[in-house]
Enzyme design. Sequence first.
Site, PDB file in Angstrom:
ATOM      1  N   CYS A  33      91.513 -34.433   7.541  1.00 57.09           N
ATOM      2  CA  CYS A  33      90.109 -34.784   7.785  1.00 57.09           C
ATOM      3  C   CYS A  33      89.208 -33.563   7.698  1.00 57.09           C
ATOM      4  CB  CYS A  33      89.963 -35.435   9.160  1.00 57.09           C
ATOM      5  SG  CYS A  33      90.744 -37.048   9.285  1.00 57.09           S
ATOM      6  N   GLU A  35      90.438 -30.155   8.995  1.00 53.66           N
ATOM      7  CA  GLU A  35      91.183 -29.029   9.549  1.00 53.66           C
ATOM      8  C   GLU A  35      91.294 -27.875   8.553  1.00 53.66           C
ATOM      9  OE1 GLU A  35      92.025 -32.612   9.547  1.00 53.66           O
ATOM     10  OE2 GLU A  35      94.140 -32.326  10.087  1.00 53.66           O
TER      11      GLU A  35
END
Length: 391
Positions: A33, A35
């Site tokens: 997502c 990171e």
Amino acid sequence: SGAALFYDEAVVAALVKGGMELADARDYGVIGCVEPAGNGDSFPCTSGNDISLAAAVEMTLLNGRLRMMGKRIGPKTGNPERFKTFDEFFLAYKRQVSFMIDTVEKAVAIKDGIYREHYPCPLVSATLSGCLENARDATAGGAKYNFGSIGARGFATAVDCLAALRHFVFEQKALSIKELLEMLKNNFADSEIWRQRLVNKAPKYGCDDDEVDFLARDLAAFFCQDVSRRKTLRGGAFRPGFFSYGMHVLEGLYIGALPNGRKAGEPVSNSFSPSNGAERKGPTAALASIAKIDASLISNGCAINMKFLPQLLEGDERLAKFKGLVKGYFASGGMEIQPNVISNALLKDAQQNPDNYRDLVVRVSGYSALFHDLGKPLQDEIISRTEFERL
């Protein structure tokens, strides 16, 4: 429907503070997502290990119990009715959060040990800097950078609960802990007036209110520092992050009513965003609140979801204002933002007539998905997010 926007200065600073060399940090990529991680030199294990900051509120109020479990699962932090100050309550809350982090740390060590012993990855390891030089598989700590991760969900829900307790119970003394516990036990039955006060009159994260925002800053720093001081079985540090994948809807099903006026079973706040409906002073104030938190501590990333009407980005003048909003947020210390450029009217029509919107894409948490593929509870949560009509 909208891109995820990252501010390199903030991301690189967080990666360096998390243990990466500057040159490697500048060459980061984004996993899953939101990171950030090293490119070709890291085994970062960025997600899947999370705690619930919202559930920790319930456990503090119930002296280590989680209502749905029917028993104590956390430490005894004291009868909350005996707390004389908010600081006492906040200290007890932090003990519950640390207990959760301890539990996840131990579980990750078991998982990492199983992978090291039974599921090595020689092909992947051959592509990572450090593994050949160290003659060790990535699962055994061979990569140049070996990280773990522990994420937190329900951040804004927890902050709003803490702020409501401080405001109504400890400062105004308009409500006792005993009275509040009875309301929560009964899911606010016969207490709708008080529930509305908690929802509408208590201070909220996302309104550029220093009193609440510094509480949010304190909680975020505590969580990040507690996570970062721990080491994985592979020798690297755990990295903290704030994103929820969409699990904030499922998580809400397991948590009882809370002091921010949220009823039992309702979703908790998504990712690092303010609670739905809390951004009462517009997007600038919401982003100002978020930017007060020290992003350099969030080495595993965060997701900020905001929903804008499409007409707000139409034309050069409006687009320039939106660009100014994003740049101002980044200049103030923000790390990430992802806009849903869509109207609630369209989302509701897509919910009723899915065959007409087979290609409609929305931002869920850190990721995007086809709207018709999402379950109704998650669709409803996206619709309930604040719809910004002006910049």
